[in-house]
Scaffold this active site. Structure first.
Site, mmCIF file in Angstrom:
data_model
loop_
_atom_site.group_PDB
_atom_site.id
_atom_site.type_symbol
_atom_site.label_atom_id
_atom_site.label_comp_id
_atom_site.label_asym_id
_atom_site.label_seq_id
_atom_site.Cartn_x
_atom_site.Cartn_y
_atom_site.Cartn_z
ATOM 1 N NE ARG A 1 4.939 -1.805 10.701
ATOM 2 C CZ ARG A 1 4.974 -2.113 9.431
ATOM 3 N NH1 ARG A 1 4.211 -3.116 8.980
ATOM 4 N NH2 ARG A 1 5.715 -1.484 8.565
ATOM 5 N N GLY A 2 2.678 0.903 9.886
ATOM 6 C CA GLY A 2 2.587 1.106 8.448
ATOM 7 C C GLY A 2 1.552 2.203 8.216
ATOM 8 C CB ALA A 3 1.744 5.346 6.263
ATOM 9 N NE ARG B 1 4.334 5.186 14.991
ATOM 10 C CZ ARG B 1 4.949 4.359 14.134
ATOM 11 N NH1 ARG B 1 4.265 3.423 13.507
ATOM 12 N NH2 ARG B 1 6.247 4.480 13.900
ATOM 13 C CD GLN C 1 9.723 -1.690 11.906
ATOM 14 O OE1 GLN C 1 10.945 -1.867 11.943
ATOM 15 N NE2 GLN C 1 9.147 -0.656 12.471
ATOM 16 C CG ASP D 1 5.770 6.264 7.326
ATOM 17 O OD1 ASP D 1 6.758 5.672 6.862
ATOM 18 O OD2 ASP D 1 4.934 5.714 8.069
ATOM 19 C CG ASN E 1 9.753 4.443 4.150
ATOM 20 O OD1 ASN E 1 8.611 4.176 4.528
ATOM 21 N ND2 ASN E 1 10.598 3.491 3.800
ATOM 22 C CE LYS E 2 10.293 2.400 10.702
ATOM 23 N NZ LYS E 2 9.983 3.132 11.960
HETATM 24 O O1 MRU Z 1 7.325 2.513 12.185
HETATM 25 P P1 MRU Z 1 6.553 1.791 11.122
HETATM 26 O O2 MRU Z 1 6.774 0.328 11.129
HETATM 27 O O3 MRU Z 1 5.093 2.163 11.151
HETATM 28 O O4 MRU Z 1 7.140 2.358 9.744
HETATM 29 C C1 MRU Z 1 6.546 1.927 8.559
HETATM 30 C C2 MRU Z 1 7.206 2.422 7.342
HETATM 31 O O5 MRU Z 1 8.135 3.202 7.384
HETATM 32 C C3 MRU Z 1 6.610 1.988 6.031
HETATM 33 O O6 MRU Z 1 7.601 1.871 5.059
HETATM 34 C C4 MRU Z 1 5.568 3.022 5.587
HETATM 35 O O7 MRU Z 1 4.644 3.258 6.591
HETATM 36 C C5 MRU Z 1 4.856 2.602 4.354
HETATM 37 S S1 MRU Z 1 3.730 1.287 4.658
HETATM 38 C C6 MRU Z 1 2.892 0.949 3.218
#
Ligand code: MRU
Length: 369
Positions: free
Chosen positions: A58-60, A101, A208, A249, A259-260
């Site tokens: 996970r993470g963009a 996603r 996370q 994201d 973002n999250k």
């Molecule tokens: O649902 P996730 O864990 O994929 O969400 C991730 C985030 O919101 C991060 O802050 C974002 O992807 C940036 S990662 C460099």
């Protein structure tokens, strides 16, 4: 069962092992951290799709890199059937991975690159075709590593000696090919000799921040204090936070940043306490086809992540639940966006266009298929 814990600097969040014809994708299974360090090998597209959907990766930026390698697996399974079959396999893979996603634009950006290069390759040799495509996937991964280092370099001077830095979710090495975005700023500041303390929001519902950010920082020996999300206001009021830095994201042309879930609340709290709120993201996270953040698709996730998080029921059966995975912070709340090309400041359409220029960010429309 517990597993050996290798040096964090040697960890590869996402990697390709072997050649194009027989190799596979290897991921750290982030759902098991911090208790267990397990790497999973993905040898077909459905396994990659499931790994993205279930947040094993996970993470963009990390899901963009994963999808790029995942597309190779779609062609690999058709190698014996000739060039058109391999092309069709890659196309089917990219179509499938687009549905995993919806919010992080890096996923679509990486898959578009793979599709575009696949169209450009003119060879009739299936293996040569797949080799060249693997080269593009590796380039996406390598460029992400380079961009993250540059983000760290640009952002590090924002942190001053003795600062408290609050972050939300995980935008570290685990969320990218290496080093991170928001955490890259912190890592770079520490590497430059700055003493700081990080406050890591635990990040409900999937933690996370607690499971991944606290783990990454602790393993690097960086002082970190874990707080529940609902403690951020109090910690800011006590004067412990000098700066907030988070990842993103998808960022619209005007600077609104998804973002999250919970990030928007943190930005509002920062504004109320006079604390600068920064977003750190590579150019691959910008979606200039969207005028504002209102058009960013927000992923809705399984209610059980809220009612049955981590193994036990924490709400009455049958309760109505709302579980958006992301929110959008309006550009006026953002002090600056730290990119690999420099800091976008002020955060507005003109400055974004000027800093990003015409070379990098996506310019086509990203839709789920
Ligand atoms: O649902 P996730 O864990 O994929 O969400 C991730 C985030 O919101 C991060 O802050 C974002 O992807 C940036 S990662 C460099």
């Amino acid at each position: 069962m517990s597993h050996p814990r290798p040096d964090i600097h040697a960890l590869e969040t996402v990697s390709w092992t072997g050649d194009a014809s027989t190799g596979h994708l290897r991921l750290i299974d982030q759902t098991l951290l911090p208790g267990d360090f397990v790497q999973v090998d993905c040898r077909d597209v459905p396994t990659v799709w499931e790994a993205i959907k279930s947040l094993r990766v996970r993470g963009a930026p990390a899901i963009g890199v994963t999808a790029a390698f995942g597309a190779i697996l779609g062609g690999q399974s058709r190698l014996a059937d000739g060039i058109q079959a391999v092309r069709d396999g890659v196309q089917a893979a990219t179509n499938s991975l687009r549905t995993s996603r919806p919010t992080a634009v890096n996923l679509f950006w990486a898959l578009d690159r793979i599709d575009a290069v696949a169209r450009e390759i003119s060879t009739d040799d299936p293996l040569d075709f797949l080799d060249q495509l693997l080269g593009e996937a590796r380039a996406i991964s390598d460029e992400d590593k380079t961009m993250c280092r540059a983000i760290g370099r640009h952002g590090a001077p924002l942190i001053h000696e003795g600062d408290g830095v609050l972050t939300h979710c995980n935008a570290g090495g685990l969320a990218t090919a290496d080093y991170g975005t928001a955490l890259a700023v912190i890592f770079s500041a520490v590497e430059a000799g700055t003493t700081l303390r990080v406050f890591a929001d635990e990040t409900r519902p999937l933690l996370q921040g607690a499971r991944l950010t606290a783990w990454e920082l602790q393993r690097r020996g960086i002082p970190v204090t874990l707080i529940c999300d609902n403690m951020a206001a109090q910690v800011m009021k006590e004067g412990k936070v000098n700066l907030v830095v988070v990842g993103a994201d998808r960022i619209a042309a005007n600077g609104d940043a998804a973002n999250k879930i919970g990030t928007y609340g943190v930005a509002l709290l920062a504004r109320a306490h006079g604390i600068p709120f920064y977003v750190a993201a590579p150019s691959s996270t910008f979606d200039l086809t969207l005028e504002t953040g209102d058009a960013i698709p927000i992923e809705q996730r399984d209610p059980r992540e809220i009612t049955h998080g981590f193994g036990r029921s924490t709400a009455p059966d049958g309760i109505d639940v709302y579980n958006p995975a992301f929110d959008v912070t309006p550009a006026p709340l953002i002090a600056g966006i730290i990119t690999e090309r420099g800091i976008i400041q002020p955060v507005d359409l003109a400055t974004i266009a000027r800093v990003l220029g015409s070379a990098g960010p996506p310019t086509k429309e990203y839709r789920l298929v």
